[in-house]
Design an enzyme around this catalytic site. Structure first.
Site, PDB file in Angstrom:
ATOM      1  N   HIS A  72      49.098  38.694  37.715  1.00  0.00           N
ATOM      2  CA  HIS A  72      48.470  37.125  37.897  1.00  0.00           C
ATOM      3  C   HIS A  72      48.935  36.419  37.149  1.00  0.00           C
ATOM      4  O   HIS A  72      48.884  36.279  35.375  1.00  0.00           O
ATOM      5  CB  HIS A  72      47.500  36.915  38.329  1.00  0.00           C
ATOM      6  CG  HIS A  72      46.402  38.133  39.530  1.00  0.00           C
ATOM      7  ND1 HIS A  72      45.400  37.401  40.067  1.00  0.00           N
ATOM      8  CD2 HIS A  72      47.669  38.613  39.803  1.00  0.00           C
ATOM      9  CE1 HIS A  72      44.997  38.585  40.959  1.00  0.00           C
ATOM     10  NE2 HIS A  72      47.021  38.864  41.404  1.00  0.00           N
ATOM     11  N   TYR A 201      38.693  30.194  42.525  1.00  0.00           N
ATOM     12  CA  TYR A 201      37.243  30.090  42.051  1.00  0.00           C
ATOM     13  C   TYR A 201      37.457  28.732  42.305  1.00  0.00           C
ATOM     14  O   TYR A 201      37.133  27.390  42.432  1.00  0.00           O
ATOM     15  CB  TYR A 201      37.101  29.051  40.926  1.00  0.00           C
ATOM     16  CG  TYR A 201      37.511  30.677  39.525  1.00  0.00           C
ATOM     17  CD1 TYR A 201      36.332  31.185  38.665  1.00  0.00           C
ATOM     18  CD2 TYR A 201      38.549  31.839  38.727  1.00  0.00           C
ATOM     19  CE1 TYR A 201      36.168  32.947  38.222  1.00  0.00           C
ATOM     20  CE2 TYR A 201      38.727  32.765  38.571  1.00  0.00           C
ATOM     21  CZ  TYR A 201      37.700  33.544  37.477  1.00  0.00           C
ATOM     22  OH  TYR A 201      37.983  34.288  37.049  1.00  0.00           O
ATOM     23  N   PRO A 293      29.808  36.972  34.597  1.00  0.00           N
ATOM     24  CA  PRO A 293      30.549  37.858  34.672  1.00  0.00           C
ATOM     25  C   PRO A 293      32.148  36.767  34.761  1.00  0.00           C
ATOM     26  O   PRO A 293      33.382  36.595  35.426  1.00  0.00           O
ATOM     27  CB  PRO A 293      30.974  38.359  35.960  1.00  0.00           C
ATOM     28  CG  PRO A 293      29.608  37.492  36.646  1.00  0.00           C
ATOM     29  CD  PRO A 293      28.769  37.384  35.899  1.00  0.00           C
ATOM     30  N   LYS A 297      34.818  37.844  30.649  1.00  0.00           N
ATOM     31  CA  LYS A 297      35.127  38.278  29.700  1.00  0.00           C
ATOM     32  C   LYS A 297      34.402  39.725  28.703  1.00  0.00           C
ATOM     33  O   LYS A 297      35.061  39.985  28.213  1.00  0.00           O
ATOM     34  CB  LYS A 297      34.820  37.344  28.628  1.00  0.00           C
ATOM     35  CG  LYS A 297      35.546  35.843  29.014  1.00  0.00           C
ATOM     36  CD  LYS A 297      36.818  35.853  28.303  1.00  0.00           C
ATOM     37  CE  LYS A 297      37.251  35.091  28.626  1.00  0.00           C
ATOM     38  NZ  LYS A 297      38.944  35.744  29.002  1.00  0.00           N
ATOM     39  N   TYR A 385      40.533  31.811  28.857  1.00  0.00           N
ATOM     40  CA  TYR A 385      41.337  32.662  30.137  1.00  0.00           C
ATOM     41  C   TYR A 385      41.834  34.183  29.886  1.00  0.00           C
ATOM     42  O   TYR A 385      41.500  35.108  30.151  1.00  0.00           O
ATOM     43  CB  TYR A 385      41.423  31.992  31.948  1.00  0.00           C
ATOM     44  CG  TYR A 385      41.099  32.946  32.588  1.00  0.00           C
ATOM     45  CD1 TYR A 385      39.963  32.911  33.364  1.00  0.00           C
ATOM     46  CD2 TYR A 385      42.068  34.030  32.949  1.00  0.00           C
ATOM     47  CE1 TYR A 385      39.805  33.435  34.674  1.00  0.00           C
ATOM     48  CE2 TYR A 385      41.687  35.011  34.360  1.00  0.00           C
ATOM     49  CZ  TYR A 385      40.458  33.774  34.974  1.00  0.00           C
ATOM     50  OH  TYR A 385      40.503  34.962  36.229  1.00  0.00           O
TER      51      TYR A 385
END
Length: 392
Positions: A72, A201, A293, A297, A385
């Site tokens: 991704h 998100y 979550p 990580k 991220y």
């Protein structure tokens, strides 16, 4: 039994450490309390940082990952009916993330371990770590109906937050920092192709939602729910309706629905134990730290821990130096606290706060608009991220 490194826990942290030590020529034994079927069936995270992918490749454990993993190049943020995509390679100088389920990583590592690796004992319940302050610690464990002892030079505690490794730290030798969030995640796996190419998100007044996937045919979705929620209170139709409401945007987009095959409710918590070493006992992964979550990580932190730990053991063996072993805890904790901060910030920014008011709502929107309007702010999120570099 005798070995150099006794590893408690046959999850991804313990198995990857064993693989790295095996390739470095360092003897080890892995004790896993559950059956092989249980170890290979535990549903966990599926987003891998660039550094985690690199580590699995270096360990010779990435054949299926490279064939089946989904690379991704960004994520999508949704709020106020709008869609905003963050382009990771453009923001980070080329870094990406890969979707590949943790269960598949465990299967890959177990297969390698059983084929040519050091001993891996299933249904071997670690009972206690004894004499960790000495030069000859040992692990008492139960296997095949009798109690046995594993003598080793070092013990690596990779047995999660409820294992025996962290309990072996005397009360005066460590401190735990923890924060409980007032909500949980309801997660479901559905036999339906994802409705998106990259993770979504979504921040909504009714609560957070996340659209992820396990494969091109299987979707993984999450809803923010009140702490203490029971899965029984959420029939499938209610789950799909709530997901559709929270993902809704002012655009031509539809959430695909399909059979839900698995579901669970996960409480949200941050926890860091300091230090990560006591004598000859070293903690890695969830035994030392837990993050919510939201920032994806947990698995990635575990991998960075064992990468450093494997290097430290190799340096001691090859050069007779304990420099990295002595600095292991401090080195790991710098990264752990940054990941904890990032996960906390993401969680607070995207979740509806039960005790929040209109001011909190506006502050969340202001943070999101800052990220989507400022390249600097977007690059900061993307760098965290995709994974901060491993400390030297």
């Amino acid at each position: 039994m005798r070995t150099t490194v006794g590893i408690i826990g046959g999850g991804p942290a313990g198995l990857l450490l064993a693989r790295l030590l095996h390739r470095a020529g360092i003897a080890c034994v892995v004790l896993e309390s559950r059956t092989r079927a249980h170890a290979e069936g535990r549903q966990r995270a599926g987003m891998l940082e660039q550094g985690t992918v690199d580590a699995l490749r270096a360990a010779g454990a990435a054949d299926r990952l490279d064939a089946e993993g989904m690379v991704h190049h960004g994520i999508e943020l949704r709020f106020d009916g709008e869609r905003h995509r963050l382009d990771f390679p453009a923001l980070t100088g080329g870094r990406t993330v890969t979707i590949y389920a943790q269960t598949e990583i465990v299967k890959d590592l177990i297969a390698l371990q059983l084929a040519d690796g050091p001993p891996l004992l299933f249904e071997a319940e670690a009972l206690a770590v004894e004499r960790p302050e000495s030069a000859a610690p040992f692990v008492r464990f139960r296997h095949e109906g009798r109690e046995r002892t594993l003598h080793c030079a070092w013990v690596a505690g990779c047995d999660g937050s409820h294992g025996v490794a962290r309990k072996a730290f005397p009360a005066a030798a460590g401190r735990t920092y923890a924060h409980d969030y007032p909500y949980s995640w309801l997660g479901v796996t559905a036999e339906v192709p994802p409705s998106c190419d990259e993770l979504i998100y979504a921040r909504h007044a009714r609560g957070f939602a996340l659209h992820s996937m396990r494969s091109p045919q299987v979707s993984r979705l999450y809803l923010q729910v009140p702490r203490g929620t029971s899965l029984r209170d959420w029939p499938d139709e209610r789950i799909w309706d709530e997901l559709a409401a929270r993902f809704e945007v002012d655009a031509d987009w539809t959430l695909r629905r399909g059979p839900i095959t698995a579901g669970s409710v996960t409480e949200m918590r941050s926890l860091v134990h300091e230090p990560m070493r006591h004598g000859r006992l070293l903690l890695a992964g969830d035994a030392a730290h837990i993050v919510p979550p939201t920032g994806a990580k947990g698995l990635n932190l575990a991998v960075s821990d064992v990468r450093i730990l494997a290097r430290a053991f190799a340096e001691q063996r090859d050069r007779g130096s304990t420099r990295l072993l002595d600095g292991y805890s401090d080195l790991c904790l710098r990264r752990v606290w940054q990941a904890t901060r990032f996960s906390y910030d993401m969680t607070r920014m995207l979740h509806a706060q039960p005790d929040g008011d209109a001011f909190d709502h506006r502050m969340q929107l202001a943070r999101l608009r800052r990220i989507t309007a400022s390249r600097h702010a977007a690059a900061e999120l993307a760098a965290n991220y995709t994974g901060l570099p491993l400390s030297p």
